[in-house]
Design a protein around this motif. Structure first.
Motif, PDB file in Angstrom:
ATOM      1  N   THR A  31    -138.694 -41.067 -17.453  1.00 33.81           N
ATOM      2  CA  THR A  31    -138.614 -39.992 -18.441  1.00 33.81           C
ATOM      3  C   THR A  31    -137.419 -39.092 -18.153  1.00 33.81           C
ATOM      4  O   THR A  31    -137.164 -38.725 -17.002  1.00 33.81           O
ATOM      5  CB  THR A  31    -139.902 -39.143 -18.427  1.00 33.81           C
ATOM      6  N   GLU A  32    -136.691 -38.744 -19.217  1.00 33.22           N
ATOM      7  CA  GLU A  32    -135.600 -37.780 -19.120  1.00 33.22           C
ATOM      8  C   GLU A  32    -135.820 -36.674 -20.130  1.00 33.22           C
ATOM      9  O   GLU A  32    -135.889 -36.920 -21.326  1.00 33.22           O
ATOM     10  CB  GLU A  32    -134.248 -38.461 -19.374  1.00 33.22           C
ATOM     11  N   SER A  33    -135.967 -35.452 -19.648  1.00 34.17           N
ATOM     12  CA  SER A  33    -136.166 -34.283 -20.507  1.00 34.17           C
ATOM     13  C   SER A  33    -135.590 -33.063 -19.800  1.00 34.17           C
ATOM     14  O   SER A  33    -135.292 -33.111 -18.607  1.00 34.17           O
ATOM     15  CB  SER A  33    -137.657 -34.085 -20.803  1.00 34.17           C
ATOM     16  N   PRO A  34    -135.434 -31.968 -20.538  1.00 33.70           N
ATOM     17  CA  PRO A  34    -134.935 -30.739 -19.892  1.00 33.70           C
ATOM     18  C   PRO A  34    -135.850 -30.244 -18.776  1.00 33.70           C
ATOM     19  O   PRO A  34    -135.398 -29.540 -17.869  1.00 33.70           O
ATOM     20  CB  PRO A  34    -134.888 -29.736 -21.064  1.00 33.70           C
ATOM     21  N   TYR A  36    -138.173 -32.373 -16.941  1.00 34.95           N
ATOM     22  CA  TYR A  36    -138.425 -33.345 -15.867  1.00 34.95           C
ATOM     23  C   TYR A  36    -137.584 -34.589 -16.079  1.00 34.95           C
ATOM     24  O   TYR A  36    -137.399 -35.060 -17.195  1.00 34.95           O
ATOM     25  CB  TYR A  36    -139.918 -33.702 -15.844  1.00 34.95           C
ATOM     26  N   MET A  37    -137.080 -35.139 -14.973  1.00 35.35           N
ATOM     27  CA  MET A  37    -136.345 -36.394 -15.003  1.00 35.35           C
ATOM     28  C   MET A  37    -136.833 -37.259 -13.850  1.00 35.35           C
ATOM     29  O   MET A  37    -136.792 -36.864 -12.696  1.00 35.35           O
ATOM     30  CB  MET A  37    -134.837 -36.158 -14.879  1.00 35.35           C
ATOM     31  N   GLN A  40    -142.681 -41.338 -14.417  1.00 35.35           N
ATOM     32  CA  GLN A  40    -143.932 -40.684 -14.792  1.00 35.35           C
ATOM     33  C   GLN A  40    -145.069 -41.699 -14.719  1.00 35.35           C
ATOM     34  O   GLN A  40    -144.958 -42.822 -15.205  1.00 35.35           O
ATOM     35  CB  GLN A  40    -143.836 -40.112 -16.200  1.00 35.35           C
TER      36      GLN A  40
END
Length: 288
Positions: A31-34, A36-37, A40
């Motif tokens: 997962t890549e997000s502002p 968490y990266m 998962q």
């Protein structure tokens, strides 16, 4: 959690696995997000307690299929709706003192190119493979010639042959649905306790010997082998499947011959096949 079996979804970048001890299937995805990266982990509990999920695989649409070894069922998980669907397998009654259990105890599982689900059954005689039709919900069972062979893991080759390990009889089995024929190959090591199995694109079969402490390789037509024909299951469908297998086998043999002679630089199987030999271009229409 006692993770038992694992499969990778390269299209959706996810790793699925069974958790026998927690009665669940798990998923790992990147997962890549502002916020968490990284990887998962998600866990999905099976609807019925004590089901014991064991083998796991994916179909071409991304649905997750698994065997419920303790629950005597085949399960399917929809990763978009999070819904479970389960198919209960038959149960036999044996006389007191019989070593076999009445439950089928499904173990390994795989989905063929047509969407049919294949699985091994280690219980109720210990010598069956099963086929589930997900559209009609029907289950067909095929007897393996060697009694009590306890088939564990299976794999399907490009010609739709079903390969499986016979864990207690030191054999590699092959079932051809088109002819309802079994071929069994004896492994040299006695008491090898065969487990995992995988197939290369050109047909070489690899397998694991748990007690033998070895990795084995079977290259056809190496032997010795025993061939057994069993009764027809569904004549119309299997006859059509058999003809399709012959067609695919001929294409594969032709491709191998041309490839190893060094004639083809690029061979692309699509609706139209392009065969390029030096500067000439041949356009061949495929009737599929």
């Amino acid at each position: 959690s006692n993770p038992w079996s694992i499969v990778v979804d390269p299209i959706r970048l996810a790793v699925w696995f069974t958790e026998y001890g927690r009665n669940a299937i798990g998923k790992l995805n990147y997962t890549e997000s502002p916020v968490y990266m990284g990887w998962q982990y998600t866990e999905y509990q099976l609807p019925i307690a004590g089901s014991g999920p064991l083998g796991i695989t994916l179909d071409r649409d991304g649905f997750v299929w698994f065997t419920e070894y303790a629950g005597n069922r085949i399960g399917r998980f929809n990763p978009w709706t999070y819904a479970f669907t389960e198919w209960r397998l038959p149960y036999d009654t044996f006389p007191p003192g019989t070593i076999y259990t009445g439950a089928r105890q499904p173990y390994g599982i795989a989905v063929d190119a047509d969407g049919f689900v294949w699985f091994t059954e280690t219980g109720s005689g210990g010598n069956k493979i099963g086929k589930l039709n997900p559209w009609t919900y029907s289950v067909t069972e095929i007897l393996i010639p060697t009694e009590g062979c306890a088939p564990h893991w299976l794999a399907i080759d490009t010609d739709r042959n079903i390969w499986f390990t016979e864990s207690t009889r030191d054999k590699i089995g092959r079932y051809t649905p088109g002819t309802n024929t079994f071929v069994e190959y004896q492994v040299p090591t006695s008491g090898a306790l065969l487990e995992g199995i995988a197939i290369e694109s050109l047909g070489t079969v690899w397998f694991a010997e748990s007690a033998g402490n070895k990795i084995g390789r079977l290259r056809q037509p190496e032997g010795p082998a025993i061939t057994t024909q069993v009764p027809w299951i569904d004549a119309d469908h299997d006859d059509m499947e058999h003809r399709d297998n012959i067609h695919k086998l001929c294409l594969q043999l032709l491709y191998n011959f041309i490839y190893y002679m060094g004639i083809v630089r690029h061979l692309h199987y699509t609706k139209y096949r392009y065969l390029k030999c030096n500067r000439s271009l041949l356009l061949h229409h495929c009737d599929h």
